[in-house]
Scaffold this motif. Structure first.
Motif, mmCIF file in Angstrom:
data_model
loop_
_atom_site.group_PDB
_atom_site.id
_atom_site.type_symbol
_atom_site.label_atom_id
_atom_site.label_comp_id
_atom_site.label_asym_id
_atom_site.label_seq_id
_atom_site.Cartn_x
_atom_site.Cartn_y
_atom_site.Cartn_z
ATOM 1 N N VAL A 36 5.183 9.131 6.218
ATOM 2 C CA VAL A 36 5.897 9.482 7.445
ATOM 3 C C VAL A 36 4.859 9.478 8.553
ATOM 4 O O VAL A 36 3.873 10.214 8.489
ATOM 5 N N CYS A 37 5.059 8.616 9.554
ATOM 6 C CA CYS A 37 4.086 8.513 10.633
ATOM 7 C C CYS A 37 4.734 8.922 11.957
ATOM 8 O O CYS A 37 5.906 9.282 12.011
ATOM 9 N N GLY A 38 3.955 8.822 13.011
ATOM 10 C CA GLY A 38 4.445 9.201 14.329
ATOM 11 C C GLY A 38 5.646 8.386 14.769
ATOM 12 O O GLY A 38 6.558 8.912 15.429
ATOM 13 N N SER A 39 5.677 7.100 14.392
ATOM 14 C CA SER A 39 6.836 6.270 14.743
ATOM 15 C C SER A 39 8.104 6.811 14.090
ATOM 16 O O SER A 39 9.176 6.839 14.710
ATOM 17 N N ASP A 40 7.988 7.238 12.827
ATOM 18 C CA ASP A 40 9.161 7.789 12.140
ATOM 19 C C ASP A 40 9.669 9.039 12.855
ATOM 20 O O ASP A 40 10.881 9.266 12.950
ATOM 21 N N GLY A 58 11.354 4.863 6.989
ATOM 22 C CA GLY A 58 10.166 4.665 6.165
ATOM 23 C C GLY A 58 9.745 3.220 6.217
ATOM 24 O O GLY A 58 10.503 2.335 5.816
ATOM 25 N N HIS A 59 8.566 2.951 6.748
ATOM 26 C CA HIS A 59 8.100 1.573 6.850
ATOM 27 C C HIS A 59 6.657 1.421 6.375
ATOM 28 O O HIS A 59 6.057 0.389 6.579
ATOM 29 N N GLU A 60 6.129 2.454 5.761
ATOM 30 C CA GLU A 60 4.792 2.382 5.169
ATOM 31 C C GLU A 60 4.945 2.851 3.731
ATOM 32 O O GLU A 60 5.085 4.044 3.469
ATOM 33 N N ILE A 61 4.942 1.886 2.800
ATOM 34 C CA ILE A 61 5.337 2.228 1.432
ATOM 35 C C ILE A 61 4.378 1.665 0.382
ATOM 36 O O ILE A 61 3.668 0.700 0.613
#
Ligand SMILES: [Zn+2]
Length: 87
Positions: A36-40, A58-61
């Motif tokens: 979970v990043c800042g974009s999420d 979720g886009h970093e998996i």
């Protein structure tokens, strides 16, 4: 398959969704971990400039290649562990 779905801004639920039908050049990844990043967070808050709802977040998996649909050779195979980040 289960997915974390942002149904509306600030309304995240885990639900069953249909398994995607792969198009040529795509692979299906069974997600093991998702960051979970800042974009999420901006998507969750409704402040991301291009995000729409509903959306699977979720886009970093990190995951395992479950299916491949390609008419060209690819650099990975079923059951390979992969990590990816996309927007
Ligand atoms: Zn990110």
């Amino acid at each position: 398959m289960k997915a974390a779905m942002l149904e509306n801004w600030g309304q995240l639920i885990v639900k069953e969704i249909p398994k995607p039908e792969l198009q040529n050049g795509e692979a299906l990844i069974k997600v093991l971990y998702a960051g979970v990043c800042g974009s999420d967070v901006t998507v969750y808050d409704g402040k991301h400039p291009t995000a729409t709802v509903p959306v699977v977040v979720g886009h970093e998996i990190i995951g395992i290649v479950e299916e491949i649909c390609s008419d060209k050779p690819v650099d990975f195979k079923i059951n390979d562990r992969v990590k990816l980040s996309y927007s």
